[in-house]
Scaffold this active site. Structure first.
Site, PDB file in Angstrom:
ATOM      1  N   TRP A 185      -2.423  -7.427  -4.987  1.00  0.00           N
ATOM      2  CA  TRP A 185      -3.275  -8.284  -5.560  1.00  0.00           C
ATOM      3  C   TRP A 185      -3.799  -8.238  -6.887  1.00  0.00           C
ATOM      4  CZ3 TRP A 185      -6.821  -5.452  -7.494  1.00  0.00           C
ATOM      5  CH2 TRP A 185      -7.023  -4.073  -6.871  1.00  0.00           C
ATOM      6  N   LYS A 199       5.308 -12.952   1.090  1.00  0.00           N
ATOM      7  CA  LYS A 199       3.966 -12.614   1.635  1.00  0.00           C
ATOM      8  C   LYS A 199       3.090 -12.190   0.641  1.00  0.00           C
ATOM      9  CE  LYS A 199       1.690  -9.407   3.410  1.00  0.00           C
ATOM     10  NZ  LYS A 199       0.274  -9.634   3.115  1.00  0.00           N
ATOM     11  N   GLU A 253       8.214  -0.687  -5.696  1.00  0.00           N
ATOM     12  CA  GLU A 253       7.502  -0.241  -7.053  1.00  0.00           C
ATOM     13  C   GLU A 253       6.098   0.154  -6.607  1.00  0.00           C
ATOM     14  OE1 GLU A 253       8.387  -0.785  -9.962  1.00  0.00           O
ATOM     15  OE2 GLU A 253      10.427  -1.928  -9.934  1.00  0.00           O
ATOM     16  N   CYS A 285      -1.062  -0.230 -11.868  1.00  0.00           N
ATOM     17  CA  CYS A 285      -0.341   0.654 -11.445  1.00  0.00           C
ATOM     18  C   CYS A 285      -0.039   1.595 -12.802  1.00  0.00           C
ATOM     19  CB  CYS A 285       0.787   0.076 -10.937  1.00  0.00           C
ATOM     20  SG  CYS A 285       1.838  -0.989 -11.833  1.00  0.00           S
ATOM     21  N   GLU A 303      -4.400   8.684  -7.107  1.00  0.00           N
ATOM     22  CA  GLU A 303      -4.381   7.210  -7.781  1.00  0.00           C
ATOM     23  C   GLU A 303      -5.966   6.561  -7.504  1.00  0.00           C
ATOM     24  OE1 GLU A 303      -2.024   3.808  -6.671  1.00  0.00           O
ATOM     25  OE2 GLU A 303      -1.673   3.204  -8.813  1.00  0.00           O
TER      26      GLU A 303
HETATM   27  P1  NAD Z   1      -1.025  -2.562  -0.437  1.00  0.00           P
HETATM   28  O1  NAD Z   1       0.190  -1.423  -0.331  1.00  0.00           O
HETATM   29  O2  NAD Z   1      -2.341  -1.931   0.145  1.00  0.00           O
HETATM   30  O3  NAD Z   1      -0.706  -3.922  -0.231  1.00  0.00           O
HETATM   31  C1  NAD Z   1       0.571  -4.373  -0.718  1.00  0.00           C
HETATM   32  C2  NAD Z   1       0.883  -5.488   0.112  1.00  0.00           C
HETATM   33  O4  NAD Z   1       1.585  -5.001   1.172  1.00  0.00           O
HETATM   34  C3  NAD Z   1      -0.021  -6.465   0.567  1.00  0.00           C
HETATM   35  O5  NAD Z   1       0.474  -7.766   0.393  1.00  0.00           O
HETATM   36  C4  NAD Z   1      -0.220  -6.159   2.133  1.00  0.00           C
HETATM   37  O6  NAD Z   1      -0.858  -6.971   2.664  1.00  0.00           O
HETATM   38  C5  NAD Z   1       1.239  -5.531   2.409  1.00  0.00           C
HETATM   39  N1  NAD Z   1       1.004  -4.598   3.478  1.00  0.00           N
HETATM   40  C6  NAD Z   1       0.110  -3.823   3.902  1.00  0.00           C
HETATM   41  N2  NAD Z   1       0.429  -3.203   5.148  1.00  0.00           N
HETATM   42  C7  NAD Z   1       1.482  -3.453   5.339  1.00  0.00           C
HETATM   43  C8  NAD Z   1       2.723  -3.239   6.416  1.00  0.00           C
HETATM   44  N3  NAD Z   1       2.402  -2.384   7.514  1.00  0.00           N
HETATM   45  N4  NAD Z   1       3.769  -3.915   6.335  1.00  0.00           N
HETATM   46  C9  NAD Z   1       4.026  -4.649   5.433  1.00  0.00           C
HETATM   47  N5  NAD Z   1       3.237  -5.251   4.408  1.00  0.00           N
HETATM   48  C10 NAD Z   1       2.054  -4.510   4.566  1.00  0.00           C
HETATM   49  O7  NAD Z   1      -1.415  -2.285  -2.147  1.00  0.00           O
HETATM   50  P2  NAD Z   1      -2.353  -2.965  -2.906  1.00  0.00           P
HETATM   51  O8  NAD Z   1      -3.790  -2.548  -2.589  1.00  0.00           O
HETATM   52  O9  NAD Z   1      -2.211  -4.360  -2.624  1.00  0.00           O
HETATM   53  O10 NAD Z   1      -1.956  -2.865  -4.242  1.00  0.00           O
HETATM   54  C11 NAD Z   1      -2.383  -1.566  -5.041  1.00  0.00           C
HETATM   55  C12 NAD Z   1      -1.182  -0.965  -5.253  1.00  0.00           C
HETATM   56  O11 NAD Z   1      -0.014  -1.611  -5.840  1.00  0.00           O
HETATM   57  C13 NAD Z   1      -1.343   0.541  -6.322  1.00  0.00           C
HETATM   58  O12 NAD Z   1      -0.825   1.543  -5.379  1.00  0.00           O
HETATM   59  C14 NAD Z   1      -0.662   0.050  -7.358  1.00  0.00           C
HETATM   60  O13 NAD Z   1      -0.363   1.146  -8.162  1.00  0.00           O
HETATM   61  C15 NAD Z   1       0.526  -0.566  -6.781  1.00  0.00           C
HETATM   62  N6  NAD Z   1       1.252  -1.601  -7.563  1.00  0.00           N
HETATM   63  C16 NAD Z   1       2.312  -0.861  -8.242  1.00  0.00           C
HETATM   64  C17 NAD Z   1       3.036  -1.515  -9.110  1.00  0.00           C
HETATM   65  C18 NAD Z   1       4.512  -1.261  -9.751  1.00  0.00           C
HETATM   66  O14 NAD Z   1       5.054  -2.322 -10.440  1.00  0.00           O
HETATM   67  N7  NAD Z   1       4.792  -0.187  -9.448  1.00  0.00           N
HETATM   68  C19 NAD Z   1       2.300  -2.718  -9.865  1.00  0.00           C
HETATM   69  C20 NAD Z   1       1.182  -3.216  -9.103  1.00  0.00           C
HETATM   70  C21 NAD Z   1       0.710  -2.462  -8.359  1.00  0.00           C
END
Ligand code: NAD
Length: 487
Positions: free
Chosen positions: A151, A175, A251, A285, A383
């Site tokens: 998000w 998604k 990522e 991130c 984090e």
């Molecule tokens: P999250 O893992 O909670 O959610 C990410 C996505 O995964 C959402 O669309 C969510 O609905 C989906 N998801 C959740 N459970 C799932 C499942 N069981 N199966 C499939 N999909 C599922 O992460 P977040 O809170 O949305 O984002 C924050 C995290 O993202 C932080 O850890 C941040 O560091 C990381 N991030 C990494 C990068 C990068 O480029 N390395 C960039 C941005 C954010």
């Protein structure tokens, strides 16, 4: 329901639709906690329908000349640029990013424009090294690609994954995150306006379960590109391994160090490091969440650094004078406040330390700085994904390399020094996918590969790299006149 309630739709097989069973979930403005939208929760059947549509669209999409595919990407880029202010507002009211800091529309449009013309670099190899044979490789699309995005920068990830997948001939199901689905749902309408053939580019909304998990397990999804937390990344990797062993690009999170040496330009280092942890309210991130300052300059650095953080203007993210918005939602807010309480037990609070519901009744958190925190404390290791940073001191280069690398993350590291030899030594020594010298995140170069060491991920993304994530390599051996078997 108030008249202004937003009712976004999903794009499945070229149609803008609500969830097939009518289920919605509420979305709240994190700046004032008022409900702003009823968002469709894609069912497993909706998700399967999106994959089936993408599967059906694949033969004709992949048969087009890439320049023809590129025309759709260009049309979409143009529409995204034209809709920039609406998109900025949708992110502001759904996840709290100040409109003054909105970069998603132009970054996403740049991705679509870039990949529209990047296809000529998709080339195989040819050789005559096997006598009597012509040896070739062909780089071919996989079929259906799924993208699951977080998000914090929704359209940057939507475009950074979908554009290279589409131009290489794959069809796509994105998604979006349940915390920030509105801008992407608006783009779903623009995808339709851009005239993409039905089924080529699908966008669905919903939580991890059912829609995300359905994509991860789907036997017809051949590549899954994921950006999000390490916890979800592992889960997706496990599901992929148990089902069709789809290719997974990950990522993930970070705990990025910034190293400030005594010969650095201290005001500039302070500005860069402060912006890094404050931008997007620390929900990045690659944010510099651990700062190591050489002891001799620590007081000077800390004064300049905290002054930058004090200067942010907090408030309604749709207000053109605000630079610091709320955290994305109540869960993030409470999660960060727990870390702040934890940090107070282990380090010394030098700035901030409070949630500020009083601002506009939203989930605001003051930029918060801890000093002198033990290296093994939770706030140093995990984090936090908020405007919370630990500033510790060091004496020698060897000591700070060891401290900076003593983490399971490895996404982005910054080094501030005027000593070129040291800069090059550090660039090599730091266990990090990215090393920035005299600058910090969110600055990145679009043509460099982006991705993590260790728990920060698997694979790389970037303008010269992402197309490879969506291309299979096929070897072709052609016997020519006079050739024979060579074993
Ligand atoms: P999250 O893992 O909670 O959610 C990410 C996505 O995964 C959402 O669309 C969510 O609905 C989906 N998801 C959740 N459970 C799932 C499942 N069981 N199966 C499939 N999909 C599922 O992460 P977040 O809170 O949305 O984002 C924050 C995290 O993202 C932080 O850890 C941040 O560091 C990381 N991030 C990494 C990068 C990068 O480029 N390395 C960039 C941005 C954010």
């Amino acid at each position: 329901m108030p008249e202004s309630m937003i009712k976004p739709r999903m794009l499945i097989d070229g149609e803008l639709v609500y969830a097939s069973d009518g289920t919605n979930f509420p979305l709240y403005n994190p700046a004032n906690r008022k409900q702003i939208a009823e968002v469709p929760e894609a069912t497993a059947a909706d998700t399967n329908a999106a994959v089936a549509a993408a599967s059906a669209a694949f033969p004709s999409w992949s048969a087009l000349a890439p320049s023809q595919r590129g025309r759709y990407l260009k049309a979409l880029a143009k529409l995204i640029r034209e809709h920039k202010s609406q998109l900025a507002r949708l992110d502001a009211i759904s996840m709290g990013r100040p409109v003054t800091e909105y970069i998603d529309a132009h970054t996403a449009a740049d991705h679509f424009d870039h990949y529209a013309e990047a296809w000529p670099s998709n080339q195989g190899q040819a050789s005559l090294h096997t006598p009597g044979h012509l040896a070739l490789t062909l780089c071919l699309p996989y079929g259906v690609v799924a993208a699951i995005i977080p998000w914090n920068l929704p359209l940057v990830f939507l475009a950074g994954k979908a554009a290279p997948a589409l131009i290489t001939g794959n069809t796509v199901v994105v998604k979006t995150s349940e915390k920030a689905p509105l801008a992407a749902a608006h783009v779903a309408e623009l995808i339709q306006q851009a005239g993409f053939p039905r089924g080529v580019f699908n966008v669905i909304c919903g939580h991890g379960t059912p829609s995300g998990a359905t994509l991860a397990a789907h036997m017809d999804v051949r590549v899954l590109s994921f950006t999000g937390s390490g916890r979800t990344g592992r889960l997706i990797q496990e599901i992929a391994a148990r089902t069709n062993l789809k290719k997974v690009v990950l990522e993930l999170g970070g705990k990025s160090p910034a190293l400030v040496f005594e010969d650095a330009d201290i005001p500039s280092a302070a500005r860069e490091a402060a912006r890094s942890i404050q931008w997007n309210s620390g929900q990045v991130c690659m944010a510099s969440s651990r700062v190591y300052v050489q002891k001799s300059v620590a007081p000077r650095f800390l004064e300049a650094y905290t002054a930058c953080l004090r200067a942010v203007s907090v408030g309604d993210p749709t207000d053109g004078s605000v630079s610091h918005g709320p955290q994305a939602d109540e869960t993030q807010y409470n999660f960060i406040l727990q870390y702040i309480e934890d940090g107070k037990q282990t380090g010394e609070l030098a700035l901030g330390g409070q949630g500020k519901l009083s601002t506009t009744n939203g989930y605001f958190i003051e930029p918060t700085v801890f000093v002198d925190t033990p290296e093994d404390a939770r706030v140093m290791k995990e984090e936090i994904f908020g405007p919370v940073v630990s500033v510790n001191t060091f004496e020698t280069e060897a000591e700070v390399i060891e401290k900076a690398n003593a983490t399971e993350f490895g996404l982005y590291a910054s080094v501030f020094t005027k000593d070129l030899d040291r800069a090059v030594r550090l660039a090599k020594a730091l266990d990090s996918g990215y090393v920035a010298i005299n600058c910090s995140s969110p600055t990145v170069a679009p043509d460099l590969p982006f991705g993590g060491y260790k728990l920060s991920g698997q694979g790389r993304e970037g303008w010269l790299h992402s197309m490879d994530n969506f291309l299979e390599t096929k070897s072709v051996l052609i016997r020519v006149d006079g050739g024979e078997h060579n074993l």
